[in-house]
Enzyme design. Structure first.
Site, mmCIF file in Angstrom:
data_model
loop_
_atom_site.group_PDB
_atom_site.id
_atom_site.type_symbol
_atom_site.label_atom_id
_atom_site.label_comp_id
_atom_site.label_asym_id
_atom_site.label_seq_id
_atom_site.Cartn_x
_atom_site.Cartn_y
_atom_site.Cartn_z
ATOM 1 N N ARG A 121 0.755 -1.403 -0.058
ATOM 2 C CA ARG A 121 -0.122 0.135 -0.082
ATOM 3 C C ARG A 121 0.830 1.222 0.079
ATOM 4 N NH1 ARG A 121 -3.135 -2.929 3.932
ATOM 5 N NH2 ARG A 121 -4.743 -3.928 2.860
ATOM 6 N N LYS A 143 2.314 11.642 -10.412
ATOM 7 C CA LYS A 143 1.391 10.640 -11.281
ATOM 8 C C LYS A 143 2.192 9.311 -11.581
ATOM 9 C CE LYS A 143 -1.690 14.084 -13.458
ATOM 10 N NZ LYS A 143 -2.362 14.188 -15.120
ATOM 11 N N GLU A 185 7.520 19.052 -24.217
ATOM 12 C CA GLU A 185 6.968 19.372 -22.958
ATOM 13 C C GLU A 185 7.521 20.417 -22.337
ATOM 14 O OE1 GLU A 185 4.334 17.574 -21.494
ATOM 15 O OE2 GLU A 185 4.567 15.263 -21.987
ATOM 16 N N LYS A 227 6.021 23.253 -12.555
ATOM 17 C CA LYS A 227 5.180 22.233 -12.296
ATOM 18 C C LYS A 227 5.014 21.828 -10.679
ATOM 19 C CE LYS A 227 4.131 17.442 -13.129
ATOM 20 N NZ LYS A 227 4.254 16.158 -13.936
ATOM 21 N N GLU A 237 -5.382 16.812 -9.311
ATOM 22 C CA GLU A 237 -5.799 17.326 -10.430
ATOM 23 C C GLU A 237 -7.458 17.507 -10.467
ATOM 24 O OE1 GLU A 237 -3.775 15.972 -14.097
ATOM 25 O OE2 GLU A 237 -5.771 15.834 -14.992
ATOM 26 N N ARG A 241 -4.151 21.641 -12.374
ATOM 27 C CA ARG A 241 -3.474 20.734 -12.841
ATOM 28 C C ARG A 241 -3.739 20.288 -14.018
ATOM 29 N NH1 ARG A 241 -0.195 15.872 -9.355
ATOM 30 N NH2 ARG A 241 1.398 15.520 -11.501
ATOM 31 N N ASN A 245 -2.153 19.377 -18.983
ATOM 32 C CA ASN A 245 -2.643 18.184 -20.306
ATOM 33 C C ASN A 245 -2.883 19.005 -21.650
ATOM 34 O OD1 ASN A 245 -2.365 15.890 -18.737
ATOM 35 N ND2 ASN A 245 -4.331 16.770 -17.441
ATOM 36 N N HIS A 248 -2.418 16.974 -24.639
ATOM 37 C CA HIS A 248 -2.595 15.659 -24.146
ATOM 38 C C HIS A 248 -3.628 14.702 -24.662
ATOM 39 C CE1 HIS A 248 1.089 16.645 -22.288
ATOM 40 N NE2 HIS A 248 1.195 15.610 -21.834
ATOM 41 N N HIS A 252 -2.613 11.553 -26.390
ATOM 42 C CA HIS A 252 -3.101 10.212 -25.942
ATOM 43 C C HIS A 252 -3.692 9.558 -27.060
ATOM 44 C CE1 HIS A 252 -2.286 11.288 -21.529
ATOM 45 N NE2 HIS A 252 -1.029 11.234 -22.357
ATOM 46 N N HIS A 265 5.805 9.929 -27.035
ATOM 47 C CA HIS A 265 4.891 10.631 -26.166
ATOM 48 C C HIS A 265 5.038 12.231 -26.521
ATOM 49 C CE1 HIS A 265 2.242 11.883 -22.943
ATOM 50 N NE2 HIS A 265 3.270 12.701 -22.357
HETATM 51 N N1 NAD Z 1 3.665 11.032 -14.749
HETATM 52 C C1 NAD Z 1 3.683 12.140 -15.383
HETATM 53 O O1 NAD Z 1 3.123 13.142 -14.597
HETATM 54 C C2 NAD Z 1 3.877 12.089 -16.878
HETATM 55 C C3 NAD Z 1 4.262 13.158 -17.575
HETATM 56 C C4 NAD Z 1 4.676 13.022 -18.791
HETATM 57 C C5 NAD Z 1 4.929 12.059 -19.436
HETATM 58 N N2 NAD Z 1 4.583 10.724 -18.633
HETATM 59 C C6 NAD Z 1 4.915 9.313 -19.307
HETATM 60 O O2 NAD Z 1 6.236 9.392 -19.649
HETATM 61 C C7 NAD Z 1 6.331 8.611 -20.566
HETATM 62 C C8 NAD Z 1 7.551 9.135 -21.593
HETATM 63 O O3 NAD Z 1 8.568 9.306 -21.068
HETATM 64 P P1 NAD Z 1 10.052 9.316 -21.962
HETATM 65 O O4 NAD Z 1 9.678 10.189 -23.280
HETATM 66 O O5 NAD Z 1 10.999 9.656 -21.082
HETATM 67 O O6 NAD Z 1 10.214 7.963 -22.634
HETATM 68 P P2 NAD Z 1 11.062 6.433 -22.184
HETATM 69 O O7 NAD Z 1 11.027 6.332 -20.795
HETATM 70 O O8 NAD Z 1 10.233 5.477 -22.999
HETATM 71 O O9 NAD Z 1 12.488 6.950 -22.671
HETATM 72 C C9 NAD Z 1 12.634 7.170 -23.978
HETATM 73 C C10 NAD Z 1 13.768 6.287 -24.605
HETATM 74 O O10 NAD Z 1 15.150 6.730 -24.134
HETATM 75 C C11 NAD Z 1 15.862 5.738 -23.672
HETATM 76 N N3 NAD Z 1 16.662 6.526 -22.581
HETATM 77 C C12 NAD Z 1 16.226 7.003 -21.448
HETATM 78 N N4 NAD Z 1 17.251 7.600 -21.002
HETATM 79 C C13 NAD Z 1 18.427 7.598 -21.968
HETATM 80 C C14 NAD Z 1 19.652 8.086 -21.684
HETATM 81 N N5 NAD Z 1 20.088 8.772 -20.619
HETATM 82 N N6 NAD Z 1 20.329 7.883 -22.704
HETATM 83 C C15 NAD Z 1 20.061 6.804 -23.699
HETATM 84 N N7 NAD Z 1 18.992 6.248 -23.933
HETATM 85 C C16 NAD Z 1 18.091 6.717 -22.902
HETATM 86 C C17 NAD Z 1 14.779 4.862 -23.109
HETATM 87 O O11 NAD Z 1 15.290 3.555 -23.029
HETATM 88 C C18 NAD Z 1 13.980 4.756 -24.304
HETATM 89 O O12 NAD Z 1 14.191 4.099 -25.321
HETATM 90 C C19 NAD Z 1 5.026 8.239 -21.213
HETATM 91 O O13 NAD Z 1 4.564 6.914 -20.798
HETATM 92 C C20 NAD Z 1 4.210 9.298 -20.672
HETATM 93 O O14 NAD Z 1 2.773 9.003 -20.392
HETATM 94 C C21 NAD Z 1 4.244 10.832 -17.518
#
Ligand code: NAD
Length: 359
Positions: A121, A143, A185, A227, A237, A241, A245, A248, A252, A265
């Site tokens: 939990r 999130k 972003e 943020k 949210e 907040r 989005n 988004h 999405h 993304h």
């Molecule tokens: N929780 C939240 O508030 C929030 C906000 C925005 C996005 N997201 C989520 O984040 C995700 C997207 O994240 P992302 O763009 O970081 O994608 P990701 O985690 O898939 O990373 C992108 C790619 O880069 C590679 N990588 C990561 N760091 C690296 C580094 N330093 N050197 C070489 N390769 C590296 C990873 O292996 C992957 O192939 C989505 O699922 C989205 O929904 C969440």
């Protein structure tokens, strides 16, 4: 410009630090201090592990540490991977004082955070973001989620990290396309709430693309400050907040419709912001020149600004209805009044949305 920044997320009497700078992962004492109990689970992926796992493991020497190295990409942010992580925690006998460390991008961060939210939990977790997108957005604010085939982030929880350590040196190995996706972003923060920052980005676009350390660190710090302030006012949210989005709901829908294997993304968010800006202008809520300025900056940053071919407007609209902002099945969109001003709008007609998707 400075390359080291320290900020704080304050949520009533709970607070946690965000540290931004080069070389933070190479400070074993600072990392070890974040793991207060006996057990630690480091979640990462196969692209990140060869570069950055060793210093994290070295810092945790003396603790009972397990490592979980996942395949990369959005397709892995699933209930099945979540179940695997639960099995690893069970296998290591992880107790209540376990810390989960997310070493990677937003995929690893969202999955690790959700695992930390659910194990017994809720246990501590620490975000060690290694993509620009994760540093400016997903690592901050609590999130956490996994995707379903039906829609993004549909299963998740709000669970704040205990600390965020953004080592900007990790961006040296990030592929160009991923860096640009993160810049989408970054632009979002200027577009939704800070015209001055938007203008700064127009000025610094080349420096950011060239990965100039001071420009990157400043952009990350300014995004995190935005943020942190919004999350402090609206952690779960209920109102403000939602503005984060911007782009988004469209984005999405694109990602889901493409089966999570098409646009990244951040790229989908770039297209989504352009569509939201265009829809706002069509509805007479935002000036057309601002919509053009937004598209121009995103294009300069090497981001897509139009829907990829082969996506049917009707299918996208259906996907948009499953968005988490929808209330009683009615769409709720983040629209725009122009550079620096987003707003939540109910009651936009299907015809208006379809017209923008069709254009
Ligand atoms: N929780 C939240 O508030 C929030 C906000 C925005 C996005 N997201 C989520 O984040 C995700 C997207 O994240 P992302 O763009 O970081 O994608 P990701 O985690 O898939 O990373 C992108 C790619 O880069 C590679 N990588 C990561 N760091 C690296 C580094 N330093 N050197 C070489 N390769 C590296 C990873 O292996 C992957 O192939 C989505 O699922 C989205 O929904 C969440």
């Amino acid at each position: 410009m400075n390359t080291q920044h320290e900020l704080e997320v304050a949520l009533g009497d709970r607070r946690y630090p965000i540290r931004i700078g080069r070389g933070l992962l190479d400070q074993p004492g600072a990392l070890a201090a974040l793991v207060t109990g006996r057990h630690a689970l480091v979640l990462t992926d196969v692209n990140v592990a060869p570069h950055y796992l060793a210093p994290v493991q070295a810092a945790l020497r003396g603790k009972q540490v397990q490592t979980c190295v996942l395949p990369p990409g959005e397709q892995e942010k699933t209930l099945a991977r979540f179940a695997e992580v639960m099995a690893v925690l069970a296998g290591m006998g992880a107790s209540r004082d376990t810390t989960v460390l997310a070493l990677g991008g937003g995929v690893v961060g969202d999955l690790a955070g959700f695992a930390a939210a659910c194990w017994m939990r809720g246990v501590r977790f620490v975000q060690l973001p290694t993509t620009l997108l994760a540093m400016v957005d997903s690592a901050v604010g609590g999130k956490t989620a996994v995707d379903l085939p039906q829609g993004k982030n549909l299963v998740g929880a709000f669970h704040q990290p205990s600390a965020v350590l953004a080592d900007v040196a990790t961006l040296d190995t990030l592929p160009d396309r991923e860096l640009r996706a993160g810049l989408a972003e970054v632009v979002k923060y200027g577009a939704l709430g800070d015209a001055g920052f938007f203008a700064w980005l127009e000025d610094q676009a080349e420096a950011l693309l060239a990965r100039e350390p001071a420009a990157l660190a400043e952009a990350i710090a300014r995004c995190c400050a935005h943020k942190a302030a919004i999350v402090a006012r609206d952690e779960t949210e209920q109102g403000e907040r939602m503005l984060l989005n911007l782009g988004h709901t469209f984005g999405h829908a694109i990602e889901t419709e493409q089966g999570y294997g098409g646009l990244l993304h951040g790229e989908a968010v770039a297209v989504g912001m352009v569509l939201a800006a265009r829809l706002s202008a069509e509805l007479g809520r935002a000036p057309w020149p601002d919509a053009a300025r937004l598209a121009a900056l995103l294009e300069r940053l090497g981001l897509p600004v139009a829907l990829p071919p082969g996506l049917a407007p009707d299918a996208l609209l259906d996907r948009m209805r499953l968005d988490k902002k929808a209330v009683s099945g009615a769409l709720r969109l983040v629209l725009w009044r122009g550079i620096g001003q987003a707003e939540v709008v109910d009651g936009v007609t299907d015809e208006a949305i379809l017209a923008v998707l069709d254009a």
